[in-house]
Design an enzyme around this catalytic site. Sequence first.
Site, mmCIF file in Angstrom:
data_model
loop_
_atom_site.group_PDB
_atom_site.id
_atom_site.type_symbol
_atom_site.label_atom_id
_atom_site.label_comp_id
_atom_site.label_asym_id
_atom_site.label_seq_id
_atom_site.Cartn_x
_atom_site.Cartn_y
_atom_site.Cartn_z
ATOM 1 N N TYR A 67 17.098 14.782 55.988
ATOM 2 C CA TYR A 67 17.991 15.907 55.689
ATOM 3 C C TYR A 67 17.637 17.129 56.537
ATOM 4 C CZ TYR A 67 20.530 19.519 53.195
ATOM 5 O OH TYR A 67 21.370 20.558 52.885
ATOM 6 N N ARG A 126 24.959 24.207 43.446
ATOM 7 C CA ARG A 126 25.254 23.166 42.457
ATOM 8 C C ARG A 126 26.516 22.399 42.855
ATOM 9 N NH1 ARG A 126 23.387 27.392 39.391
ATOM 10 N NH2 ARG A 126 25.456 28.166 38.886
ATOM 11 N N THR A 127 26.300 21.252 43.444
ATOM 12 C CA THR A 127 27.388 20.362 43.846
ATOM 13 C C THR A 127 27.006 18.952 43.414
ATOM 14 O OG1 THR A 127 26.361 19.881 45.977
ATOM 15 C CG2 THR A 127 27.892 21.761 45.907
ATOM 16 N N LYS A 135 19.916 19.022 59.554
ATOM 17 C CA LYS A 135 20.295 20.438 59.592
ATOM 18 C C LYS A 135 19.912 21.054 60.940
ATOM 19 C CE LYS A 135 22.108 19.449 56.769
ATOM 20 N NZ LYS A 135 23.539 19.316 56.749
#
Length: 82
Positions: A23, A61-62, A27
Site C-alpha cells: 500500500y 471511514r470507507t 502511494k
Amino acid sequence: MERFVRDAQEGVHTERGWPSTAYGVSKTGLTTLTRIMARNLLKERPGEEILCNACCPGWVRTDMAGPNATKSPDEGAVTPVA
C-alpha cells in the site's frame, strides 16, 4: 514499481530498502506518476495553466479503511477541495 513487484515476489524487498507494505509503495508510485504527468503537461501544453494534482485525504471511514478510521468522508473531502 516493476522492481518492487519483482523484489517482493522474490522475498527480498525489505533487504533492498522497500517498505513492508505494498500500500505504501503504491502511494509513492501514484505520487511519482502525478509528478511525471504534471511535467508532461507543462511541456506538451504550455500556457494552458492545467493543474495536475494528487493529495491524501488521510484515514477516512470507507469500505476499504473500515469503521475505525479517524475521518468521516466529509472530513476527507476537505483535502482535495481546499
